[in-house]
Write a protein that holds these residues in place. Structure first.
Motif, PDB file in Angstrom:
ATOM      1  N   HIS A  27       0.858  -1.184   0.000  1.00 28.49           N
ATOM      2  CA  HIS A  27       0.000   0.000   0.000  1.00 28.49           C
ATOM      3  C   HIS A  27       0.893   1.232   0.000  1.00 28.49           C
ATOM      4  O   HIS A  27       2.117   1.115   0.104  1.00 28.49           O
ATOM      5  CB  HIS A  27      -0.906   0.001   1.242  1.00 28.49           C
ATOM      6  N   PHE A  28       0.279   2.401  -0.135  1.00 28.67           N
ATOM      7  CA  PHE A  28       1.009   3.653   0.016  1.00 28.67           C
ATOM      8  C   PHE A  28       0.087   4.617   0.733  1.00 28.67           C
ATOM      9  O   PHE A  28      -1.074   4.769   0.369  1.00 28.67           O
ATOM     10  CB  PHE A  28       1.457   4.223  -1.333  1.00 28.67           C
ATOM     11  N   CYS A  29       0.596   5.244   1.764  1.00 27.12           N
ATOM     12  CA  CYS A  29      -0.197   6.122   2.626  1.00 27.12           C
ATOM     13  C   CYS A  29      -0.759   7.315   1.848  1.00 27.12           C
ATOM     14  O   CYS A  29      -0.033   7.983   1.106  1.00 27.12           O
ATOM     15  CB  CYS A  29       0.695   6.611   3.769  1.00 27.12           C
ATOM     16  N   LEU A  30      -2.030   7.586   2.034  1.00 24.47           N
ATOM     17  CA  LEU A  30      -2.689   8.699   1.367  1.00 24.47           C
ATOM     18  C   LEU A  30      -2.038  10.035   1.726  1.00 24.47           C
ATOM     19  O   LEU A  30      -1.863  10.903   0.879  1.00 24.47           O
ATOM     20  CB  LEU A  30      -4.180   8.729   1.740  1.00 24.47           C
ATOM     21  N   TYR A  31      -1.619  10.209   2.962  1.00 21.97           N
ATOM     22  CA  TYR A  31      -1.038  11.480   3.400  1.00 21.97           C
ATOM     23  C   TYR A  31       0.358  11.676   2.807  1.00 21.97           C
ATOM     24  O   TYR A  31       0.718  12.784   2.398  1.00 21.97           O
ATOM     25  CB  TYR A  31      -1.020  11.560   4.927  1.00 21.97           C
ATOM     26  N   ALA A  32       1.129  10.621   2.739  1.00 16.32           N
ATOM     27  CA  ALA A  32       2.438  10.701   2.088  1.00 16.32           C
ATOM     28  C   ALA A  32       2.253  10.973   0.598  1.00 16.32           C
ATOM     29  O   ALA A  32       2.964  11.793   0.011  1.00 16.32           O
ATOM     30  CB  ALA A  32       3.216   9.407   2.311  1.00 16.32           C
TER      31      ALA A  32
END
Length: 97
Positions: A46-51
């Motif tokens: 996954h990849f963090c929405l905030y990052a």
């Protein structure tokens, strides 16, 4: 319509360092690829929405040729806005497939 389409570079955004505790669980080495306007995240990751939100505004410019002296040509790192995580990401151009 006779103009040549401007080339867009493919980009890889990689988590280079986690200086705190990332609440979404990003780890060094996590990444996504940007090809044209499409994001590719490896299966089962996954990849963090905030990052992602922190890096997104820079990506269209990084996909295009940059003039000498443009700060974006040399500056390739972005930090997530979550002060608890302090996730540092690196943007790099990759060879097209």
């Amino acid at each position: 319509m006779g103009e040549a389409r401007e080339m867009l570079y493919d980009l890889k955004v990689t988590v280079e360092e986690v200086r705190g505790k990332c609440t979404s669980g990003l780890r060094p080495g996590d990444y996504f690829i940007l090809r044209s306007g499409r994001l590719y995240i490896p299966a089962d990751r996954h990849f963090c929405l905030y990052a992602l939100h922190a890096v997104l505004p820079l990506l269209p410019a990084k996909q295009r040729p940059l003039e000498d002296g443009d700060w974006l040509k040399e500056d390739n790192r972005v930090i997530c806005p979550d002060p608890a995580g302090n996730v540092v990401m690196r943007i790099e151009r990759i060879e097209a497939r």
